[in-house]
Design an enzyme around this catalytic site. Sequence first.
Site, PDB file in Angstrom:
ATOM      1  CG  ASP A  67      -0.334   0.226   2.595  1.00  0.00           C
ATOM      2  OD1 ASP A  67       0.705  -0.511   2.663  1.00  0.00           O
ATOM      3  OD2 ASP A  67      -0.636   0.775   3.342  1.00  0.00           O
ATOM      4  CD  GLU A 118       4.531   0.776   6.886  1.00  0.00           C
ATOM      5  OE1 GLU A 118       5.376   0.771   7.641  1.00  0.00           O
ATOM      6  OE2 GLU A 118       4.016   1.383   6.039  1.00  0.00           O
TER       7      GLU A 118
END
Length: 352
Positions: A67, A118
């Site tokens: 991400d 994350e």
Amino acid sequence: MDLTHVKSLLKGVLNIYSVSGSEGELAKYLHGVLSSSGIDSWIDQAGNVIGVKGRGPRVLWLHAHMDTVPGFIEVREEGELIYGRGAVDDKGPLVSMLAAFMELDPDVKLVLTLVTDEEGDSKGSLTLIEEDLPKPDGIIVGEPTGMHIAYAYRGSARVRILCRGEGGHAAGPNALNNPILKAYDAYNGLVARLGNGQSSSTYTIVPTVIRCGDHPAKVPEECLMIVNVRIPVNSSCVELKSTVNDLQCVYIDDCLDPIVADVNNPVIRALVRASILNGIKPTLSRKLGTSDMAILARLTKNLAAYGPGDPSLSHGPVEYININEVVKASEVIKTAVVEFGKLIKAHNNTPS
């Protein structure tokens, strides 16, 4: 994997916009890359991409996140530089790990863990530590470290400042009972208690969101400010909470402790040796940011972060990485996996 193939892989992942919570398309792409190479791989319940290869009783994880923060950046090349959202954080490091993983035939069991969220609440890594995967004897965390070997990260807290007032006319009797002023007083109270610096041994306190008011002549009834607090390596979430628990309007919604790894652990030693063998002077560093290393430390204390990319470009409006650095980092990771296997084998053969 030569430069042309690594560049193609990097541009492939950069062309898939994967802000936190929307990593599904990228996960399918990466799973397809692994599957087409005959590697045992799958997508788990959190959307993480997992790959396993190698042999032997010892296990090393290669861990990176899929991400990015929001903010589209057009993917383009300028000489050796590749631009795009996530080029530095974390798709450049991810591609270095992926390329290394695909080429290796290691004497250790190698587990590739490419995770979701994350940059959010770390759902991907939190899910991993509960799954039935080979338990790691070591973890290399793919992060933009400028090819330094990072052994420490600060912690991070999401602090909510929520202040209320009576509202009313901007010229009325309640004008000074203003939640906007209260919110800034609360922020200044945080700074007064904790300090505000830019080193691994200081707190950093940064407002990132503020929502107050809906009319220029009206005092709002409520003001919300979100403050990102980075926790120094010599502190903790418990200490942060005890220091600010009497401040008005201040609430700690989420907190992750800092992490400091032993610089003599076998992952760091393997990365040091791999750097030297690849003609790079090894540099150990403590990072100002926060990473999933603190979560992964619940599985093993043998870990370090490593990867290409200038961390000062992370999350910014301009993000790019040198493709040669991505390739070089992949070579170092391949060598580090081999060196880790040697270190672990030597340790196991040492008489007790």
